[in-house]
Design a protein around this motif. Structure first.
Motif, PDB file in Angstrom:
ATOM      1  N   VAL A   1     -48.263  -0.678   7.506  1.00 36.40           N
ATOM      2  CA  VAL A   1     -47.096   0.023   7.392  1.00 36.40           C
ATOM      3  C   VAL A   1     -46.367  -0.211   6.015  1.00 36.40           C
ATOM      4  O   VAL A   1     -45.270   0.421   5.934  1.00 36.40           O
ATOM      5  N   GLU A   2     -46.873  -0.831   5.207  1.00 37.91           N
ATOM      6  CA  GLU A   2     -46.077  -1.283   3.819  1.00 37.91           C
ATOM      7  C   GLU A   2     -45.732  -0.116   3.033  1.00 37.91           C
ATOM      8  O   GLU A   2     -44.709  -0.106   2.493  1.00 37.91           O
ATOM      9  N   ALA A   3     -46.564   0.994   3.034  1.00 39.23           N
ATOM     10  CA  ALA A   3     -46.046   2.188   2.106  1.00 39.23           C
ATOM     11  C   ALA A   3     -44.834   2.728   2.675  1.00 39.23           C
ATOM     12  O   ALA A   3     -44.187   3.316   1.966  1.00 39.23           O
ATOM     13  N   VAL A   4     -44.594   2.527   3.850  1.00 38.43           N
ATOM     14  CA  VAL A   4     -43.220   2.963   4.285  1.00 38.43           C
ATOM     15  C   VAL A   4     -42.280   1.944   4.318  1.00 38.43           C
ATOM     16  O   VAL A   4     -41.024   2.251   3.691  1.00 38.43           O
ATOM     17  N   THR A   5     -42.657   0.779   4.701  1.00 42.98           N
ATOM     18  CA  THR A   5     -41.595  -0.364   4.970  1.00 42.98           C
ATOM     19  C   THR A   5     -41.008  -0.776   3.413  1.00 42.98           C
ATOM     20  O   THR A   5     -40.091  -1.519   3.049  1.00 42.98           O
ATOM     21  N   ASN A   6     -42.136  -0.569   2.223  1.00 38.16           N
ATOM     22  CA  ASN A   6     -41.381  -1.284   0.967  1.00 38.16           C
ATOM     23  C   ASN A   6     -40.468  -0.299   0.306  1.00 38.16           C
ATOM     24  O   ASN A   6     -39.622  -0.551  -0.536  1.00 38.16           O
ATOM     25  N   ARG A   7     -40.236   0.978   1.289  1.00 36.75           N
ATOM     26  CA  ARG A   7     -39.274   1.908   0.598  1.00 36.75           C
ATOM     27  C   ARG A   7     -37.854   1.915   1.585  1.00 36.75           C
ATOM     28  O   ARG A   7     -37.023   2.331   0.950  1.00 36.75           O
ATOM     29  N   GLN A   8     -38.038   1.676   2.884  1.00 42.27           N
ATOM     30  CA  GLN A   8     -36.929   1.738   3.756  1.00 42.27           C
ATOM     31  C   GLN A   8     -37.191   0.440   4.855  1.00 42.27           C
ATOM     32  O   GLN A   8     -38.335   0.283   5.287  1.00 42.27           O
ATOM     33  N   ARG A   9     -36.100   0.086   5.328  1.00 38.52           N
ATOM     34  CA  ARG A   9     -36.060  -0.964   6.302  1.00 38.52           C
ATOM     35  C   ARG A   9     -36.212  -0.182   7.822  1.00 38.52           C
ATOM     36  O   ARG A   9     -35.451   0.869   8.079  1.00 38.52           O
ATOM     37  N   LEU A  10     -37.425  -0.572   8.506  1.00 38.05           N
ATOM     38  CA  LEU A  10     -37.708  -0.082   9.709  1.00 38.05           C
ATOM     39  C   LEU A  10     -37.387  -1.176  10.581  1.00 38.05           C
ATOM     40  O   LEU A  10     -37.792  -2.366  10.575  1.00 38.05           O
ATOM     41  N   PRO A  11     -36.744  -0.857  11.773  1.00 40.97           N
ATOM     42  CA  PRO A  11     -36.549  -2.022  12.873  1.00 40.97           C
ATOM     43  C   PRO A  11     -38.106  -2.057  13.469  1.00 40.97           C
ATOM     44  O   PRO A  11     -38.741  -1.385  13.293  1.00 40.97           O
ATOM     45  N   ARG A  12     -38.123  -3.325  14.073  1.00 40.84           N
ATOM     46  CA  ARG A  12     -39.348  -4.037  14.221  1.00 40.84           C
ATOM     47  C   ARG A  12     -39.992  -2.991  15.207  1.00 40.84           C
ATOM     48  O   ARG A  12     -41.191  -2.576  15.131  1.00 40.84           O
ATOM     49  N   GLY A  13     -39.370  -2.315  16.382  1.00 42.49           N
ATOM     50  CA  GLY A  13     -40.017  -1.488  17.269  1.00 42.49           C
ATOM     51  C   GLY A  13     -40.690  -0.360  16.516  1.00 42.49           C
ATOM     52  O   GLY A  13     -41.805   0.057  16.862  1.00 42.49           O
ATOM     53  N   GLN A  14     -40.040   0.301  15.636  1.00 39.05           N
ATOM     54  CA  GLN A  14     -40.424   1.472  14.884  1.00 39.05           C
ATOM     55  C   GLN A  14     -41.460   0.974  14.244  1.00 39.05           C
ATOM     56  O   GLN A  14     -42.603   1.985  13.915  1.00 39.05           O
ATOM     57  N   ARG A  15     -41.555  -0.286  13.575  1.00 40.77           N
ATOM     58  CA  ARG A  15     -42.632  -0.604  12.743  1.00 40.77           C
ATOM     59  C   ARG A  15     -43.926  -0.773  13.525  1.00 40.77           C
ATOM     60  O   ARG A  15     -45.080  -0.244  13.155  1.00 40.77           O
ATOM     61  N   ARG A  16     -43.663  -1.372  14.778  1.00 38.61           N
ATOM     62  CA  ARG A  16     -44.752  -1.496  15.597  1.00 38.61           C
ATOM     63  C   ARG A  16     -45.284  -0.225  15.948  1.00 38.61           C
ATOM     64  O   ARG A  16     -46.698   0.117  16.145  1.00 38.61           O
ATOM     65  N   ALA A  17     -44.514   0.854  16.394  1.00 40.79           N
ATOM     66  CA  ALA A  17     -44.990   2.138  16.911  1.00 40.79           C
ATOM     67  C   ALA A  17     -45.765   2.867  15.885  1.00 40.79           C
ATOM     68  O   ALA A  17     -46.774   3.403  16.039  1.00 40.79           O
ATOM     69  N   LEU A  18     -45.388   2.755  14.664  1.00 36.07           N
ATOM     70  CA  LEU A  18     -45.748   3.431  13.484  1.00 36.07           C
ATOM     71  C   LEU A  18     -47.342   2.800  13.206  1.00 36.07           C
ATOM     72  O   LEU A  18     -48.367   3.527  13.046  1.00 36.07           O
ATOM     73  N   ALA A  19     -47.075   1.550  13.170  1.00 27.91           N
ATOM     74  CA  ALA A  19     -48.451   0.549  13.196  1.00 27.91           C
ATOM     75  C   ALA A  19     -49.712   1.084  14.220  1.00 27.91           C
ATOM     76  O   ALA A  19     -50.695   1.568  13.865  1.00 27.91           O
ATOM     77  N   ALA A  20     -49.152   1.326  15.120  1.00 24.56           N
ATOM     78  CA  ALA A  20     -50.070   1.595  16.341  1.00 24.56           C
ATOM     79  C   ALA A  20     -50.512   2.850  16.314  1.00 24.56           C
ATOM     80  O   ALA A  20     -51.714   3.349  16.535  1.00 24.56           O
ATOM     81  N   ARG A  21     -49.700   3.877  15.917  1.00 25.23           N
ATOM     82  CA  ARG A  21     -49.964   5.373  15.744  1.00 25.23           C
ATOM     83  C   ARG A  21     -50.906   5.360  14.692  1.00 25.23           C
ATOM     84  O   ARG A  21     -51.958   6.107  14.595  1.00 25.23           O
ATOM     85  N   LEU A  22     -50.792   4.915  13.654  1.00 29.09           N
ATOM     86  CA  LEU A  22     -51.623   4.858  12.406  1.00 29.09           C
ATOM     87  C   LEU A  22     -52.958   4.371  12.582  1.00 29.09           C
ATOM     88  O   LEU A  22     -54.022   5.084  12.459  1.00 29.09           O
ATOM     89  N   LEU A  23     -53.139   3.461  13.556  1.00 31.82           N
ATOM     90  CA  LEU A  23     -54.430   2.639  14.098  1.00 31.82           C
ATOM     91  C   LEU A  23     -55.089   3.594  14.768  1.00 31.82           C
ATOM     92  O   LEU A  23     -56.490   3.844  14.957  1.00 31.82           O
ATOM     93  N   GLN A  24     -54.186   4.359  15.555  1.00 32.28           N
ATOM     94  CA  GLN A  24     -54.975   5.325  16.512  1.00 32.28           C
ATOM     95  C   GLN A  24     -55.711   6.488  15.992  1.00 32.28           C
ATOM     96  O   GLN A  24     -56.653   7.046  16.210  1.00 32.28           O
ATOM     97  N   SER A  25     -54.782   6.790  14.637  1.00 31.31           N
ATOM     98  CA  SER A  25     -55.232   8.158  14.122  1.00 31.31           C
ATOM     99  C   SER A  25     -56.672   7.692  13.246  1.00 31.31           C
ATOM    100  O   SER A  25     -57.351   8.601  12.863  1.00 31.31           O
ATOM    101  N   VAL A  26     -56.906   6.337  13.104  1.00 28.53           N
ATOM    102  CA  VAL A  26     -58.135   6.085  12.496  1.00 28.53           C
ATOM    103  C   VAL A  26     -59.142   5.631  13.655  1.00 28.53           C
ATOM    104  O   VAL A  26     -60.335   4.741  13.209  1.00 28.53           O
ATOM    105  N   ASP A  27     -58.755   5.960  14.842  1.00 22.57           N
ATOM    106  CA  ASP A  27     -59.896   5.653  15.777  1.00 22.57           C
ATOM    107  C   ASP A  27     -60.062   4.220  16.339  1.00 22.57           C
ATOM    108  O   ASP A  27     -61.193   3.612  16.467  1.00 22.57           O
TER     109      ASP A  27
END
Lengths: 522, 359, 318
Positions: B144-170
């Motif tokens: 999620v660095e491309a996002v978190t390098n620019r804005q602070r995301l709380p941990r829950g959102q970071r995790r959710a984003l990471a999971a979503r991204l991993l899911q999108s790459v199967d």
């Protein structure tokens, strides 16, 4: 930035070598050119005001750790720490400016005609800090306690000279000695005379001194507070804080930085530096540097070889280089400031040719044992050179203190460095070091004539007779050269300008300053 | 090479392609990526100056995959890094030319603008999945660095984003995998994570630098399919760099062949692979071993080696190894010849006669 | 046959090391040159007295029984009594260990505060001006012996500027402000030398790390330089540094003799120096074993910390 600060930062950028030569690096801003008066020999430079100031805290830096504040502790009874011992305990006798001893806690100490019986009169009404009386019995108990082997006091040897002691009055003790000793009271300027007691149920010793211990951490620091009920002259300072600062350089720096008021110092370069910095320097010729030669080991059983060593050594060069001109050349076991010192005393002059002649082509090589003390090592290097010029090969073997002591006591050495304050008391020193039966005769010297002179001297109550006998012995000792006498070294105190009341130590060979004399100004 | 816009001011040997240019580039919107006359010079610590890229021109449209193929040392990875703008920390690089993303020249943009583009405008998928993930940082945090390098995301959102991204790459069990350490994933999973990380900032252009070289053949295909899918779904432009020209069939719409820092041939994949114009391309195609067909005992190779990047010799860089080379080839830089409206090559003696020569 | 219990190997090794050290400590009275008895009792000691003293220090018995005797006492907290002060060794150590630890921690803080930022900045631009100054500075510090550094600091800060004390120490509990002032110069003396070592080690590791692809990948995702250095480059480079800190921690329990003596800090090092010179064996033995415990303990701590630092390690040591 002020000038001194700029200098500080500039010098902070310069490295090792400059600081190792402690005297070199400073372009001291407030250099006092030369020391007040005496061209370098022991003395006092003082800048303090004359009016005593009562109150405040005096901060004193000690050069070695003490194990406990108790006369049984050998460290506490060494000269640098007597300034602590004097705060808590009172000695029966003290050294006077004329080189003799005078009563302090004692009122009088009188001999019988044959110097075998001595009567001690104590002052009346002296109390220990717990209120109990310091009477005749207390003195006897003290001597018993110290001579008990469990106490491990080196004074046990002295105490062994006492045949019997009895309390012949509430403040009177009568001593009967095994052999006559005209200088018996001298013993009571050290451990035997610092009357202490360990109260029942306690493990710490108490005394009758001008201060009492309020806090102590063995080997680190001690704090004493003024004793309001002291029988004698009360101290000026309310409180004295003693700190153990074993490193000589940082100890000296502590006075300059204002962290300590008064510190012990015997490092020639630092004493010189302190004078240049405008601090008070108060020293006496408290130490004598000697060389012990084991007369029982070849080739040193031959007196000519020993005399060759003697002739090959340039004592004034040693004094100039090692003591930096602040000491004095020694010419024998009787020091320059001893009352027995005779102007007629002579010591063989430095003569390398004579040394070679005495050797007569003999090849001499030996091992020189020396401690880790920097001055001793410096001396050893110079000696090596000087002896080398006379064809004598000397190797230097540095050892640590405990090993040095062992080698000394077991007489396992050929030639050894020996710096001591013993020669401050000629009576004891000559007998102990050169008497053929003495356990401290490490060099194995045995000369019946010297024994005779010692006996005569010890029995003579007349100082003139004593002096003549000791000088006779001294001349013989110098001629036989079982020990070589090199220099008398300056030892004493460095103090900040705020400290007042420093006594003149320049004529003392035993350095003992009571803190009651001192005050700290604003 | 593709055409440069006449308004761009890039240099092209010859100007008579103008009519052809307007015919193929009649759309008003600029291509997603337009690289114009890109040249780079590296100053080595021992004082030499190496030309890694020489006059590179290429374009990529949104949703299009351009394959860049070349041997090691051809400069293809360096091209990607120059486009991205992230070189080795200690490299001293001089770049001339233009790199336009949606028309905006990044090379002349202020550093802040360049930095803003990293991960959000252009993203890179790196070659070696073993070394492209920080071993002491959890996978999810890196993705999620491309996002978190620019804005602070709380941990829950970071995790959710990471999971979503991993899911999108199967990646199966994406929440657990996001919490995992890189060494706990297989090579294939790690590369998918790398793709997920590249996609996190929702970039418009994806630079894939040999994304499957370090993977098993069986995994290679899945990863490439994944890239394809995202390209189509998101309308990404993809620059797919590889040394294996065989990979590009069916994946890249167009191919650019690189040699010695130059693009020597560009065209639609089927055109280039079926009828290569440049002798180097032909030799490259010949050297690909075929599983079907008669067994060839010795693999055809190209004799010689690429020229020293420090040298500045005139003429075609392939001349010393080309079996069609003439004296002219070593003397003069080859012109850009056009074989069809999308197929060009830089050659004095192309294998297919030119429709028009641009000289 | 190997024990299957997890951690048994490491625990067993640690105990083995400590036992060996106890044996070595018990051998000291036999091994150290010079007769401790003579040194303590003087030239007039009788053979009986010497024998009694030797028995007391364990020189009279064999090494194994000496070690067992020591262990027996240590098991219920009795480490013997100091031969010179008569104070129980446990009490003396109890007073001194916190001092040494405080000094150690302060020195480490100084060292890390200097070394880490400098290493990060130097490694980011190796060969740059800051890097060259920092490297030259590190060499200079390493070349200067500790006591010279200490004396220079005393001269500058205490004598000339008069902002800090030259020597001395008060306990933190007694006077926190003074304690902190007393702490500065000794901590600086210790810390600056450590800093030089840390700087060179960390910088070398960082340079290697910063060349890794994952750092470029992080930059490619838009990570700012400072964040990149601190949060992505430091951890993978920290292992050798953590090892060094661990070693320092382990050795610190023996105290830094030099610095403690120079600044008159009443820590374990100071105690050890005096005890060794005075052949105070109960103290020396306790300090030796304490040092070993410190080193072993620090090694275990560092091992545990490794796993936190680099997750791949836990994976290997399963």
């Amino acid at each position: 930035m002020t000038h001194s600060r700029r200098t500080a930062w500039a010098v902070a950028a310069c490295t090792a070598g400059v600081f190792l030569a402690a005297s070199a690096c400073t372009t001291s801003d407030n250099a006092v050119s030369g020391s007040a008066g005496s061209a370098g020999s022991a003395g006092r430079t003082s800048t303090a005001a004359a009016q005593p100031v009562d109150g405040g805290t005096l901060r004193i830096g000690l050069d070695r750790p003490f194990a406990k504040i108790d006369p049984t502790d050998g460290s506490l009874m060494s000269q640098p720490l007597l300034i602590l011992a004097d705060a808590v305990f009172d000695p029966l006798m003290v050294n006077d400016a004329k080189g003799g001893v005078t009563p302090y806690l004692a009122k009088s100490f009188t001999p019988s005609g044959d110097a075998k019986t001595w009567t001690l009169q104590l002052r009346d009404g002296v109390k220990f800090s717990d209120g109990s009386a310091l009477d005749a019995q207390a003195v006897i108990d003290h001597i018993h306690r110290l001579s008990d082997p469990a106490a491990k006091c080196s004074c046990a040897v002295d105490a062994a000279a006492i045949g019997a002691m009895t309390a012949t009055g509430p403040t009177e003790v009568t001593f009967t000695l095994k052999t006559p000793d005209a200088a018996f009271p001298n013993m009571f300027t050290r451990a035997l005379g610092y009357i202490a007691k360990v109260p029942a149920g306690s493990t710490t010793a108490i005394g009758s001194g001008p201060y009492t211990v309020s806090e102590v951490q063995a080997g680190v620091s001690a704090t004493v507070v003024r004793n309001p009920d002291y029988w004698g002259t009360k101290g000026h300072a309310d409180k004295i804080v003693y700190k153990v600062l074993t490193d000589a350089d940082s100890r000296a720096a502590s006075v300059r930085s204002g962290d300590e008021d008064l510190v012990w110092n015997e490092t020639p370069a630092l004493l010189k530096q302190a004078r240049a910095d405008g601090l008070q320097v108060d020293t006496g010729l408290g130490g004598t540097s000697t060389i012990l030669i084991n007369t029982k080991q070849a080739p040193f059983d031959d007196p000519r070889v020993r005399q060759a060593l003697q002739a090959a050594i340039d004592r004034s060069a040693l004094e100039k280089v090692v003591d930096l001109g602040q000491g004095r050349v020694s010419d024998g076991p009787i020091g320059a400031t001893s009352p027995y010192h005779s102007a007629a005393a002579s010591y063989p002059a430095f003569d390398t040719a004579k040394a070679k002649q005495l050797l007569g082509g003999k090849k001499v090589s030996f091992q020189y044992i020396v401690t880790n003390d920097p001055q001793s090592q410096q001396r050893a290097t110079l000696l090596q050179q000087m002896l080398g010029d006379a064809g004598i090969a000397m190797t230097i073997k540095p050892v640590d203190q405990a090993t040095w002591g062992t080698l000394l006591y077991q007489h396992q050495f050929q030639v050894m460095d020996f710096v001591t304050s013993l020669y401050g008391d000629a009576d004891t020193a000559i007998a102990e070091m050169f008497g053929s039966k003495s356990p401290m005769n490490f060099v194995g010297y045995s000369n019946p004539e010297v024994d005779q002179s010692i006996a005569t001297g010890r029995a003579a109550l007349d100082p003139a007779v004593r002096g003549a006998a000791y000088n006779k012995a001294a001349a013989q000792i110098v001629a036989d050269a079982p020990t070589l006498f090199l220099t008398q070294t300056a030892t004493g105190f460095i103090a900040s300008a705020k400290v007042g009341g420093l006594p003149d130590l320049s004529h003392m060979t035993t350095i003992n300053v009571s803190p009651t004399q001192l005050w700290v100004g604003k | 090479m593709t055409d440069a816009w006449t308004t761009a001011g890039g240099t092209i040997a010859g100007a008579t392609i103008a009519t052809a240019a307007t015919a193929t580039s009649s759309n008003a919107t600029p291509p997603l990526l337009s690289v114009e006359s890109l040249s780079t010079l590296i100053h080595t610590p021992d004082g030499r100056a190496l030309r890694i890229l020489r006059d590179v021109d290429l374009t990529i449209e949104a949703g299009e995959c351009l394959g860049v193929v070349g041997e090691s040392g051809s400069g293809k990875s360096f091209l990607a890094r120059t486009v991205l703008g992230v070189h080795g920390r200690t490299d001293r690089v001089e770049t001339t030319g233009r790199v336009r993303l949606d028309g905006e020249d990044l090379l002349s943009a202020p550093p802040r603008r360049r930095a803003a583009v990293l991960g959000t405008g252009i993203a890179m998928v790196h070659q070696d999945p073993m070394t492209s993930l920080n071993p002491v940082v959890r996978v999810g945090e890196q993705i999620v660095e491309a996002v978190t390098n620019r804005q602070r995301l709380p941990r829950g959102q970071r995790r959710a984003l990471a999971a979503r991204l991993l899911q999108s790459v199967d990646v199966p069990d994406p929440e657990r995998r996001a919490r995992a350490w890189p060494h706990e994933l297989s090579g294939g999973l790690r590369q998918r994570a790398g793709i997920a990380a590249a996609l996190a900032g929702e970039p418009r252009l994806l630079l894939a630098d040999e994304p499957t070289t370090a993977l098993d053949v069986t995994v290679q295909r899945t990863v490439l399919d994944l890239l394809d899918r995202h390209r189509v779904e998101r309308g990404l432009g993809v620059l797919l760099i590889t040394h294996d020209i065989g990979l590009l069939s069916g994946r890249a719409r167009r191919i650019a062949v690189m040699y010695a820092g130059r693009i020597v041939e560009t065209g639609r994949t089927e055109d280039v692979t079926a009828a290569p114009v440049h002798p180097y391309t032909a030799a490259l195609l010949r050297s690909v071993p075929r599983v079907t067909g008669p067994l060839i005992r010795t693999l055809p190779t190209i004799a010689g080696s690429p020229p020293d990047p420090a040298s500045n010799a005139p003429g075609c860089p392939f001349a010393s190894r080309c079996d069609r080379a003439e004296a002219l080839c070593s003397a003069e830089a080859p012109p850009l010849v056009r074989v069809s409206d999308s197929h060009t090559a830089a050659c004095h003696r192309p294998l297919i006669p030119a429709e028009e020569s641009c000289s | 046959m190997r024990l299957r219990l997890p951690g048994a190997g490491r625990a067993g090794r640690a105990v083995g090391v400590l036992l060996a050290v106890v044996l070595a400590a018990a051998a000291l009275p036999h091994v150290m040159p010079g007769s401790a008895a003579l040194a303590a009792l003087g030239p007039t000691a009788t053979p009986d007295q010497i024998a009694a003293y030797d028995r007391r220090i364990g020189a009279g018995q064999n090494v194994l029984s000496g070690a067992l005797h020591w262990l027996g006492g240590a098991a219920h907290g009795d480490f013997g009594t100091s031969l010179s002060t008569g104070v129980p060794v446990a009490t003396e150590l109890g007073e001194r260990i916190p001092v040494t630890l405080e000094l150690f921690l302060a020195a480490q803080l100084v060292a890390l505060a200097i070394a880490v930022p400098l290493a990060l900045a130097s490694a980011w631009r190796p060969g740059g001006l800051l890097d060259r100054i920092a490297t030259a500075g590190a060499f200079l510090w390493l070349a200067v012996p500790g006591f010279v550094l200490g004396l220079v600091l005393i001269w500058v800060a205490a004598v000339q500027l008069r902002i800090l004390p030259a020597t001395g120490w008060v306990r933190f509990g007694q006077d926190p402000a003074q304690n902190l002032k007393d702490l500065v110069l000794p901590a600086l003396t210790l810390g600056l030398t450590e800093a030089a070592v840390y700087l060179r080690t960390l910088r070398a590791q960082l340079i290697g790390t910063l060349d890794q692809t994952y750092i470029a990948a992080a930059r490619a995702r838009g990570m700012a330089t400072r964040r990149l250095l601190v949060r992505r480059a430091l951890r993978p480079s920290a292992l050798p540094l953590v090892t060094l800190i661990g070693i320092g921690l382990g050795m610190s329990l023996g105290g830094s003799v030099l610095v403690e003596t120079l600044f008159a800090v009443p820590g374990v090092g100071n105690l050890a120096a005096v005890a060794i010179a005075g052949r105070d064996f109960p103290v020396v033995q306790a300090v030796v074993v304490l040092s070993a415990v410190g080193v072993v303990g620090a090694t275990v701590l560092v091992d545990l910390f490794y796993r936190r630092l680099d997750p791949r390690i836990a994976h290997e040591h399963r």
